[in-house]
Enzyme design. Structure first.
Site, PDB file in Angstrom:
ATOM      1  N   GLU A  15       0.815  -1.217   0.000  1.00  0.00           N
ATOM      2  CA  GLU A  15       0.000   0.000   0.000  1.00  0.00           C
ATOM      3  C   GLU A  15       0.852   1.273   0.000  1.00  0.00           C
ATOM      4  O   GLU A  15       0.381   2.355   0.351  1.00  0.00           O
ATOM      5  CB  GLU A  15      -0.951  -0.014   1.198  1.00  0.00           C
ATOM      6  CG  GLU A  15      -1.942  -1.163   1.160  1.00  0.00           C
ATOM      7  CD  GLU A  15      -2.948  -1.108   2.293  1.00  0.00           C
ATOM      8  OE1 GLU A  15      -3.762  -0.162   2.310  1.00  0.00           O
ATOM      9  OE2 GLU A  15      -2.924  -2.001   3.155  1.00  0.00           O
ATOM     10  N   SER A 186      -7.196  -1.279   1.303  1.00  0.00           N
ATOM     11  CA  SER A 186      -7.259  -0.687  -0.038  1.00  0.00           C
ATOM     12  C   SER A 186      -7.735  -1.679  -1.099  1.00  0.00           C
ATOM     13  O   SER A 186      -7.457  -1.509  -2.281  1.00  0.00           O
ATOM     14  CB  SER A 186      -5.889  -0.115  -0.450  1.00  0.00           C
ATOM     15  OG  SER A 186      -5.489   0.886   0.447  1.00  0.00           O
ATOM     16  N   SER A 320     -11.082  11.636   0.200  1.00  0.00           N
ATOM     17  CA  SER A 320     -11.358  10.419   0.949  1.00  0.00           C
ATOM     18  C   SER A 320     -12.589  10.620   1.815  1.00  0.00           C
ATOM     19  O   SER A 320     -12.898  11.735   2.249  1.00  0.00           O
ATOM     20  CB  SER A 320     -10.163  10.039   1.828  1.00  0.00           C
ATOM     21  OG  SER A 320      -9.038   9.697   1.045  1.00  0.00           O
TER      22      SER A 320
END
Length: 359
Positions: A15, A186, A320
């Site tokens: 990630e 993710s 986000s």
């Protein structure tokens, strides 16, 4: 005197790229009148630490955040950065923006504890618990929080008894199912499988990223998210959801789709909304969280609520869900949210200092 803020990002993790995106937005939003900012980049392959000193101005591209290490050894580079920049005098705090392994799993948090440096986000125990989907599911189940039916197993079990595991999954879960690495976020390594061939392929794919696997039955319905922050008295935001056209909300869907639409607050009956917020705080407490987390739920067509997972370091870019949920809940701006999380870090550290280590 300004506070020294050490922002850790990158990391030895699949990630890594997501961490760079988060760091780029955070570093561009920090008030330099209040903080002396020291970006610390950790390389993906070696886990080497890099720091070029205090950053007076935010960078203009993500690529500028990547630095070349003075030492390729993680041990030498970490020691150099800690001695040269972190060990000095003054009020200081760390902001780990490391997604996934070697950062979100309690490892960096443990280092900060040993160094006696306040740090933003969850502690060692909660970071480890929340990243491990299997352990967190077990604890949440004991607390009576409804979750999707699932089966978990290790690589060794798959190699030794794969056929019987397949039979067990088909009998108890059916299709479609989702295969997930137990300790990643993710949506990396996740597959949606509609038959045995796809299931076997999905398991082999997930085993590239983790030795522990979770297989879950699909809940047809909506995906609802709640942002939580705080220490002993956590607060829950209004729930939100992404409106999208994807059957499976995978990595590309989350980060590449320019047509995603946030619905905050999500269109829910008031009773359902409050239940979801209550469950989010309950899960936060069960997993010993502090600082921040995002709690994700499924809501099926009958109105039943299932907790999907809890993310101890949610995405933190300007688009986000976590920061936007707070902005639309109580007007907290992005830069203000960062400062609130830093305040929680100092409060938790102050509480820890009250513990004595000698009789």
């Amino acid at each position: 005197m300004k506070i020294k803020l050490f922002v850790l990002y990158g990391g030895k993790s699949v990630e890594h790229e997501i961490s760079l995106r988060t760091a780029f937005t955070v570093l561009g939003s920090i008030d330099r009148d209040k903080f002396d900012v020291y970006p610390i980049y950790i390389t993906q392959q070696e886990g080497a630490w890099c720091c070029s000193g205090m950053q007076e101005h935010a960078r203009t591209t993500i690529e500028e955040l990547v630095m070349e290490p003075e030492f390729t050894s993680a041990t030498e580079s970490m020691g150099s950065v800690l001695l040269r920049y972190v060990s000095g005098e003054g009020k200081k705090v760390a902001l780990p923006l490391l997604h996934g392994s070697n950062g979100e799993d309690g490892t960096v948090q443990g280092l900060m504890e040993l160094l006696d440096i306040p740090y933003v986000g969850n502690g060692v125990l909660s970071a480890a618990l929340t990243l491990d989907k299997v352990v967190s599911k077990q604890l949440l189940s004991q607390a009576g929080i409804r979750q999707t039916d699932h089966i978990s197993f290790l690589m060794e079990q798959w190699n030794e008894e794969g056929h019987s595991l397949l039979n067990r999954m088909e009998k108890s879960l059916g299709y479609p199912v989702y295969v997930k690495p137990a300790t990643l976020g993710s949506s990396i390594g996740i597959s949606r499988c509609e038959d045995r061939a796809a299931l076997m392929q999905g398991i082999e794919h997930a085993l590239r990223f983790d030795r522990k696997i979770v297989v879950e039955c699909e809940v047809a319905g909506r995906e609802i998210q709640v942002a939580v922050m705080g220490n002993e008295r956590p607060l829950a935001s209004l729930p939100g959801e992404f409106i999208h056209r994807h059957r499976f909300f995978d990595f590309e869907s989350k980060y590449m789709d320019k047509e995603l639409v946030m619905s905050i607050p999500a269109e829910l009956p008031s009773y359902t909304m409050e239940r979801i917020r209550e469950y989010a705080i309950q899960a936060y407490r069960v997993l010993c969280c502090s600082g921040l987390a995002r709690v994700d739920f499924f809501l099926d067509s009958d109105g039943e609520i299932y907790l999907n997972e809890i993310n101890a370091l949610p995405g933190f870019t300007g688009t986000s869900m976590y920061p936007v949920m707070w902005e639309r809940t109580n007007g907290t701006a992005y830069s203000e949210l960062i400062e609130k999380l830093i305040d929680y870090a100092f409060m938790r550290h102050a509480d820890r200092l009250t513990v004595q280590y000698a009789r």
